[in-house]
Design a protein around this motif. Structure first.
Motif, short mmCIF file in Angstrom:
data_model
loop_
_atom_site.label_atom_id
_atom_site.label_comp_id
_atom_site.label_asym_id
_atom_site.label_seq_id
_atom_site.Cartn_x
_atom_site.Cartn_y
_atom_site.Cartn_z
N UNK A 96 0.85 -1.20 0.00
CA UNK A 96 0.00 0.00 0.00
C UNK A 96 0.88 1.24 0.00
N UNK A 97 0.41 2.29 -0.69
CA UNK A 97 1.14 3.56 -0.68
C UNK A 97 0.16 4.72 -0.70
N UNK A 98 0.60 5.81 -0.08
CA UNK A 98 -0.21 7.02 0.00
C UNK A 98 0.72 8.22 0.09
N UNK A 99 0.31 9.36 -0.47
CA UNK A 99 1.19 10.53 -0.42
C UNK A 99 0.86 11.42 0.77
N UNK A 100 1.89 12.14 1.26
CA UNK A 100 1.75 12.94 2.49
C UNK A 100 2.15 14.40 2.28
N UNK A 101 2.29 14.83 1.03
CA UNK A 101 2.44 16.25 0.68
C UNK A 101 3.69 16.93 1.23
#
Length: 352
Positions: free
Chosen positions: A219-224
């Motif tokens: 899983x991956x997600x961006x954090x800005x």
């Protein structure tokens, strides 16, 4: 995130080959004692004296506002290197995140007729025209990190290797998982800004390296790139995955929030890899906690850019290279910092 191009050296290489061939024939047929000499084209004339004072030059500098630890360190590294040279006058302009203000600031440096310009643009596309204006005015532009799309807009590009950064993180992760005997790992990735080419390069490098071990990102997600979003994203991923084996966070600044979320959740079953090489990340690595490594994208590139700008303005090459001029592009390697070598890298760390 960068494109590299080099001019053809076909004629130079051909000429060098002819000189070498002529030298070989003379050695075989002449009666003079053999001399241990090399063709002039292979020697260069830079020696090791590039740090000695030379022609006085003024180096202009423009970068975004220091609202991020890495960006703040960019300016500090540039200033520190400029102070090393008595023949360099450092002329920075006010840092800004406003595109139009940065364009105006660069135009003021062009009007001041600086000898070279080190420029980290807020946006390479939008600053491309003013960088080209500097080049057309005879001012060599050293394009730092965020590349201009038009190669005529810069003399030399210098920056980090985003793809290589992902590769370094992937190899560390893959090796550690193999050492631990994990066969079907849960690997979580926290990106910076998902839409940016630099983020996409980092993710691709990470995925490509993991594949060599038979692993994939779960899983991956961006954090800005912010502490607050890093904390929020990490909290969400920790709740969604009750067991994690490895976590790669792209950016040590946002990693402050990521680590806070991990500590608040009391999770210790996995190891974490960071990105960029901040001092606080190095301290965490040294303490022996969940953060076991960070892969560099070092702001020391700004110091190197100042040194390169000085050489170009003084019409010098790089002392360790045969060629007479500074290369058109310089990509810095992404190095892996662990508990075993952290003391060596600590002086280069930046505060988040």
């Amino acid at each position: 995130m960068r494109d590299n191009s080099r001019p053809s050296r076909r004629n130079l290489l051909f000429g060098g080959a002819a000189v070498a061939a002529g030298g070989l024939a003379a050695a075989c047929t002449g009666n003079d004692p053999e001399e241990d000499t090399a063709p002039a084209a292979q020697v260069g004339n830079n020696g090791g004296d590039n740090d000695k004072p030379g022609q006085k030059v003024t180096v202009g500098f423009s970068a975004p506002a220091a609202d991020h630890g890495w960006i703040a360190a960019i300016t500090k590294n540039a200033e520190a290197q400029a102070k090393r040279y008595s023949d360099v006058t450092f002329k920075p302009v006010e840092p800004t995140n406003d595109i139009n203000q940065q364009i105006s600031a660069v135009e003021s440096l062009i009007a001041a007729k600086v000898n070279a310009l080190v420029l980290l643009p807020n946006d390479g596309e939008q600053l491309n025209q003013v960088a080209r204006k500097a080049m057309d005015a005879g001012i060599p532009v050293i394009n730092l990190d965020r590349v201009f799309p038009d190669k005529l807009s810069y003399r030399t590009w210098i920056g980090g290797d985003n793809y290589g950064m992902g590769v370094a993180a992937g190899h560390f992760t893959g090796r550690r998982l193999k050492e631990k005997g994990v066969t079907n790992p849960v690997i979580v990735e926290i990106q910076g800004i998902a839409t940016l080419p630099l983020t996409q390069d980092r993710s691709k490098g990470f995925a490509d390296a993991l594949k060599t071990y038979g692993f994939n990102v779960t899983a991956k997600q961006d954090a800005k790139f912010t502490v607050e979003t890093g904390n929020q994203v990490a909290s969400n991923l920790l709740q969604a995955h009750k067991k994690i084996d490895a976590l790669w966070n792209h950016d040590d600044d946002q990693g402050v929030g990521v680590l806070a979320a991990i500590k608040q959740a009391g999770r210790k079953e996995f190891f974490m890899v960071g990105g960029a090489g901040s001092a606080n990340a190095m301290r965490e690595i040294k303490s022996g906690g969940v953060l076991e490594a960070t892969v560099t994208y070092s702001p020391t590139m700004a110091g190197s850019a100042i040194r390169v700008a000085r050489l170009i303005a003084q019409a010098k090459g790089m002392a360790d290279l045969v060629e007479q001029q500074v290369p058109q592009s310089i990509t810095l390697a992404s190095e892996t910092i662990t508990r075993q070598n952290v003391d060596k890298y600590m002086p280069l760390g930046f505060e988040s």
